[in-house]
Scaffold this active site. Structure first.
Site, PDB file in Angstrom:
ATOM      1  N   GLY A  55       0.844  -1.188   0.000  1.00  0.00           N
ATOM      2  CA  GLY A  55       0.000   0.000   0.000  1.00  0.00           C
ATOM      3  C   GLY A  55       0.874   1.230   0.000  1.00  0.00           C
ATOM      4  N   CYS A  82       5.494  -5.999   1.211  1.00  0.00           N
ATOM      5  CA  CYS A  82       5.843  -4.575   1.136  1.00  0.00           C
ATOM      6  C   CYS A  82       5.287  -3.807   2.345  1.00  0.00           C
ATOM      7  CB  CYS A  82       5.384  -3.999  -0.199  1.00  0.00           C
ATOM      8  SG  CYS A  82       6.222  -2.454  -0.576  1.00  0.00           S
ATOM      9  N   TYR A  83       4.244  -2.986   2.166  1.00  0.00           N
ATOM     10  CA  TYR A  83       3.681  -2.293   3.340  1.00  0.00           C
ATOM     11  C   TYR A  83       3.298  -3.307   4.412  1.00  0.00           C
ATOM     12  CZ  TYR A  83       0.777   0.771   6.198  1.00  0.00           C
ATOM     13  OH  TYR A  83       0.245   1.483   7.247  1.00  0.00           O
ATOM     14  N   HIS A 169       7.636  -7.456  -4.370  1.00  0.00           N
ATOM     15  CA  HIS A 169       6.284  -7.830  -4.814  1.00  0.00           C
ATOM     16  C   HIS A 169       6.320  -9.179  -5.534  1.00  0.00           C
ATOM     17  CE1 HIS A 169       3.939  -4.278  -3.763  1.00  0.00           C
ATOM     18  NE2 HIS A 169       5.068  -3.614  -3.957  1.00  0.00           N
ATOM     19  N   GLU A 171       3.957 -10.929  -6.521  1.00  0.00           N
ATOM     20  CA  GLU A 171       2.823 -11.123  -7.434  1.00  0.00           C
ATOM     21  C   GLU A 171       3.077 -10.597  -8.837  1.00  0.00           C
ATOM     22  OE1 GLU A 171       3.109  -9.157  -4.896  1.00  0.00           O
ATOM     23  OE2 GLU A 171       2.048  -7.262  -5.094  1.00  0.00           O
ATOM     24  N   ASP A 227     -19.569 -10.906 -19.874  1.00  0.00           N
ATOM     25  CA  ASP A 227     -20.084 -10.991 -18.502  1.00  0.00           C
ATOM     26  C   ASP A 227     -21.588 -11.242 -18.450  1.00  0.00           C
ATOM     27  OD1 ASP A 227     -17.478 -10.362 -18.009  1.00  0.00           O
ATOM     28  OD2 ASP A 227     -17.859  -8.290 -17.411  1.00  0.00           O
ATOM     29  N   LYS A 368     -12.074 -11.908 -14.736  1.00  0.00           N
ATOM     30  CA  LYS A 368     -12.499 -12.064 -16.134  1.00  0.00           C
ATOM     31  C   LYS A 368     -12.086 -13.416 -16.726  1.00  0.00           C
ATOM     32  CE  LYS A 368     -14.257  -9.596 -19.627  1.00  0.00           C
ATOM     33  NZ  LYS A 368     -15.368  -8.654 -19.496  1.00  0.00           N
TER      34      LYS A 368
END
Ligand code: XMP
Length: 512
Positions: A55, A82-83, A169, A171, A227, A368
């Site tokens: 964050g 991280c944060y 990070h 991810e 969708d 998605k």
């Protein structure tokens, strides 16, 4: 099915959706909740692991977002990112300060404790992605440094309490073994099981829809987009004819769009679906209007009006179904603080607040790519599932200047040829979004012995992953030549074609 999942406490990092997606790709359910979610609520979800996300804040500032320190005493493994690492250190008695040397971008991670389960199958030196101004200056009691970069403590752990924290990070794909590290946390440390599968999701959701709806009726506005189509087929599988759909043909759709939608969902799936032909209404309202924003507003307003009229026709319906998906839900969750009211996400499609109906949103937990997988499992044809995005205002923003039926017909023909050729050459799936734009410009040409004076059209094809930035597709010259020949020869009204070679930014993907 959700029991034993990973809960991500959201502290506002732009990468948070990626954490959840990476974990779900591993077959484990992951859910993002705002950081201030009550700990009791988190416990009630019975997660196997908790991730504290990154964050933008600094832990030592007043009003910095924080978490109940009891989160570390639940006996549930925790991973701070991280944060989340800085917060963990700060709350458990360590120190965090602004770094002399801030790290943004690639860095080399050097592992100090090779036998830690969190580093399973990760080489001793590997590239990671850093993005931080603050760093850990003193470890919290009970923690040890288990990896570093040349300028920071990169990974710390209290292995006895199963608390881990990483400064980089994992991810993002620039962290080469990031996915492996997340997987190590999910399987080695949190001991999750792989039980997140789309087939289970369909079975469970069908059951839930049946329970929720009972013998009541449901309506859904089907746009033909992924969708709303997948939502419709899923609900139809659950309650059959209790679902009624309508498709609003704005006259600004692609060639044969209405027919394709009616065929796919009316004939193939035997759904109750009605096509509302509103071409006249849209075109008459758009007459004489050339300002792009004004056109968008007119199209939006007209759509809402027709939607409201349709709803009135279904007096006996209790539920309104929508194709809301998970990113819509996350984006409407506020992480600014408990005082900031959480926005309702009912209006994802720009539709008005709805009091008369209860909402049915069977895809609100899915990303998605998961929606697409569900669609395929349900038997929706690939060419309906893999379609490029199509904007709500449709051809209204691809006909520059005033929109008329004549121009819409010309554009539909040209666009259809471009898309058909992309499919023929196996290029359609390689580009992210391709279409034709019609300019309000006429130029002189010659066809046979005749002088022509016709419109100029533009081929636009963009490559992107997030649609926030994009580059123009490097389509082969031979391909462009073929498309150009076909469009100019076959479409009455176009005698000149150009190719858009602008990136976003500074250009946008659409022209209006
Ligand atoms: P731009 O043109 O801003 O578009 O680069 C980015 C993506 O958004 C789509 N787009 C829209 N979608 N309503 C929509 O539903 C709109 O008004 C709209 N405007 C742009 C565009 O097609 C591209 O995928």
């Amino acid at each position: 099915m959700k029991k034993g999942s990973i809960i991500i406490l959201d502290f506002g990092s732009q990468y948070n959706q990626l954490i959840a997606r990476r974990i779900r790709e591993m077959g484990v359910y992951a859910e993002i909740v705002p950081y201030f979610t009550d700990l009791e609520e988190v416990k009630a979800m019975e997660p196997n692991g908790i991730i504290l996300s990154g964050g933008p804040a600094s832990v030592y500032l007043e009003d910095a977002p924080t978490v109940d320190p009891k989160v570390y005493e639940l006996g549930i493994p925790v991973l701070g990112i991280c944060y989340g690492m800085q917060l963990t250190t700060h709350l458990l008695g360590g120190e965090v300060a602004r770094a002399d040397k801030q790290e943004f971008g690639k860095a080399e991670l050097i592992i100090d404790k090779k036998d830690s389960l969190i580093f399973d199958s990760i080489p001793e030196k590997t590239q990671v992605w850093m993005s931080h101004a603050d760093h850990v200056t003193k470890l919290a009691p009970g923690f040890e440094k288990i990896a570093h970069t040349d300028s920071s403590v990169a990974v710390v752990a209290d292995e006895a309490r199963k608390i881990y924290a990483v400064q980089f990070h994992p991810e993002v794909t620039h962290s080469v073994y990031g996915k492996q590290l997340l997987s190590n946390f999910v399987f080695n440390i949190a001991k999750c099981e792989k039980n997140w599968r789309m087939t289970n999701y369909i079975e469970d959701t069908v059951k839930n829809i049946r329970e929720k709806v009972g013998n009541k009726k449901v309506i859904l506005a089907l746009s033909g987009g992924v969708d709303s189509s997948v939502a419709a087929v899923l609900i139809h599988k659950a309650i059959g004819d209790q679902l009624s759909c309508f498709f609003i043909d704005t006259g600004l759709m692609r060639k044969n769009e209405a027919e394709k939608v009616m065929e796919a969902y009316g004939e193939h799936f035997h759904m109750n679906i009605e096509c509302i032909n509103a071409e006249e209404r849209f075109l008459s309202k758009l007459k004489g209007v050339s300002d792009p924003e004004e056109k968008r507003k007119i199209i939006g307003r007209e759509f809402v009006e027709i939607f409201e009229e349709q709803k009135k026709r279904f007096k006996d319906a209790d539920f309104l179904a929508q194709g809301t998906i998970y990113p819509d839900v996350i984006e409407s969750q506020s992480v600014k603080g408990p005082s900031a009211t959480i926005k309702s996400h009912h209006n994802v499609g720009g539709l008005p607040e709805n009091m008369e109906f209860e909402l049915l949103e069977p895809l609100r937990e899915l990303f998605k790519d998961e929606v697409r997988r569900v669609g395929r499992e349900l038997g929706i044809a690939d060419h309906m599932i893999d379609r490029h995005p199509f904007p709500g205002p449709g051809l209204g923003i691809r006909i520059l200047g005033e929109v008329t039926k004549e121009k819409a017909d010309i554009l539909r023909e040209a666009d259809d040829i471009f898309i058909e050729e992309l499919r023929n050459e196996d290029l359609y799936d390689k580009v992210s979004q391709a279409f034709v734009v019609l300019l309000p410009v006429k130029s002189v040409g010659v066809m046979g012995d005749e002088r022509t004076y016709e419109y100029t059209a533009v081929l636009r094809s963009a490559d992107t992953t997030d649609f926030m930035t994009a580059t123009w597709s490097h389509l082969p010259y031979e391909f462009l030549e073929k498309v150009s020949n076909r469009i100019i020869n076959e479409v009455d009204g176009i005698n000149r074609l150009t190719y858009d070679i602008s990136s976003k930014p500074p250009a946008t993907i659409e022209w209006e």
